[in-house]
Scaffold this active site. Structure first.
Site, PDB file in Angstrom:
ATOM      1  N   PHE A 254      -5.234   6.110  -1.250  1.00 50.37           N
ATOM      2  CA  PHE A 254      -4.445   5.099  -0.642  1.00 50.37           C
ATOM      3  C   PHE A 254      -4.444   4.278  -1.936  1.00 50.37           C
ATOM      4  CE2 PHE A 254      -5.301   5.825   3.649  1.00 50.37           C
ATOM      5  CZ  PHE A 254      -4.042   5.456   4.252  1.00 50.37           C
TER       6      PHE A 254
ATOM      7  N   TYR B  98      -9.224   9.050   9.625  1.00 51.10           N
ATOM      8  CA  TYR B  98      -8.781   9.279  11.095  1.00 51.10           C
ATOM      9  C   TYR B  98      -9.451  10.495  11.813  1.00 51.10           C
ATOM     10  CZ  TYR B  98      -4.774   6.535   9.808  1.00 51.10           C
ATOM     11  OH  TYR B  98      -3.858   5.413   9.389  1.00 51.10           O
TER      12      TYR B  98
ATOM     13  N   ILE C  35      -8.410   1.339   9.235  1.00 49.86           N
ATOM     14  CA  ILE C  35      -9.330   2.371   9.339  1.00 49.86           C
ATOM     15  C   ILE C  35     -10.561   1.831   8.453  1.00 49.86           C
ATOM     16  CG2 ILE C  35      -7.784   4.452   9.394  1.00 49.86           C
ATOM     17  CD1 ILE C  35      -7.743   4.659   6.355  1.00 49.86           C
TER      18      ILE C  35
ATOM     19  N   TYR D  32       0.703  -1.063  -0.099  1.00 52.98           N
ATOM     20  CA  TYR D  32      -0.052   0.017   0.217  1.00 52.98           C
ATOM     21  C   TYR D  32       0.798   1.122   0.046  1.00 52.98           C
ATOM     22  CZ  TYR D  32       1.250   0.563   4.982  1.00 52.98           C
ATOM     23  OH  TYR D  32       1.893   0.732   5.966  1.00 52.98           O
TER      24      TYR D  32
ATOM     25  N   PHE E 133       2.577   9.554   3.084  1.00 54.28           N
ATOM     26  CA  PHE E 133       2.868   9.579   4.400  1.00 54.28           C
ATOM     27  C   PHE E 133       3.302   8.251   5.042  1.00 54.28           C
ATOM     28  CE2 PHE E 133      -1.906   9.529   3.880  1.00 54.28           C
ATOM     29  CZ  PHE E 133      -2.106   8.509   4.373  1.00 54.28           C
ATOM     30  N   ASP E 134       2.889   7.269   4.073  1.00 52.27           N
ATOM     31  CA  ASP E 134       3.008   5.803   4.509  1.00 52.27           C
ATOM     32  C   ASP E 134       3.290   5.031   3.231  1.00 52.27           C
ATOM     33  OD1 ASP E 134       3.986   3.706   5.839  1.00 52.27           O
ATOM     34  OD2 ASP E 134       1.811   3.320   6.802  1.00 52.27           O
TER      35      ASP E 134
END
Length: 202
Positions: free
Chosen positions: A137, A120, A94, A66, A76-77
């Site tokens: 994502f 979030y 999530i 991902y 961010f990830d």
């Protein structure tokens, strides 16, 4: 009573607390070719269709790559950047992921456009994800390691969504697997009931 109703109104605003830029971003995404909008507000686009025959159950460990970005493209990830996929069940992530993962099969690569209330919310996540942020994502489902649900009983077979359709598709609630709809509705109802009790309305 007025105070309680004002508090309830504030709660309802927080439930749909995607910020202005994120709301506009999601609205524009909904108009793009191949983007499907689900009743929950989750949007997704199929980048590559896998040949898997099953969806993961809600509690099934699933291996996936991902990458998560803010709407401005800031990463961010990323498991891709780390060079190793992650393993998690749909019920460990999530809400937007929980819903999407149960619609995917092995080999699928989807791009998700997630409103804040399915991500979030007002709390954000550390310094990387601000409060009220809509998120994007990319998810690649590699292997389902737990219980599986036959794909021909799921959303894609029922909805017959064509990724090459002319304009953004909107799925009706009847197209969504009952279990996913029930889980989402139960979560919202439980939170709403708790707040109503807190406010002395129940």
């Amino acid at each position: 009573m007025i105070t309680k109703l004002l508090a309830l109104a504030c709660f309802l605003l927080l439930v749909s607390a995607t910020d202005e830029e994120g709301t506009k971003y999601l609205e524009e995404k909904s108009k793009e070719d191949g983007v499907v909008t689900l009743p929950s507000g989750l949007r997704y686009k199929i980048l590559e269709s896998g040949d898997g025959a099953f969806h993961p159950a809600e509690n099934s460990p699933t291996v996936a790559h991902y990458e998560g970005t803010l709407i401005d493209g800031t990463v961010f990830d990323s498991s891709y950047a780390r060079g190793s996929p992650a393993t998690f069940a749909p019920n460990q992530v999530i809400k937007g992921w929980t819903e999407a993962m149960q619609l995917m099969v092995e080999g699928d690569i989807w791009e998700l456009y997630i409103p804040s209330d399915l991500a979030y919310g007002e709390r954000g996540a550390g310094s990387d994800i601000p409060p009220g942020a809509a998120l994007t994502f990319k998810i690649e489902m590699i292997e389902i390691q737990g219980d599986k649900v036959p794909a021909d009983a799921g959303f894609l077979a029922d909805a017959g969504v064509d990724p090459d359709a002319g304009e953004g598709e909107t799925a009706s609630s009847s197209d969504v697997p009952f279990s996913a709809s029930l889980n989402s509705a139960a979560a919202v109802l439980g939170t709403f009931t708790s707040w109503m009790g807190f406010l002395g309305l129940f």
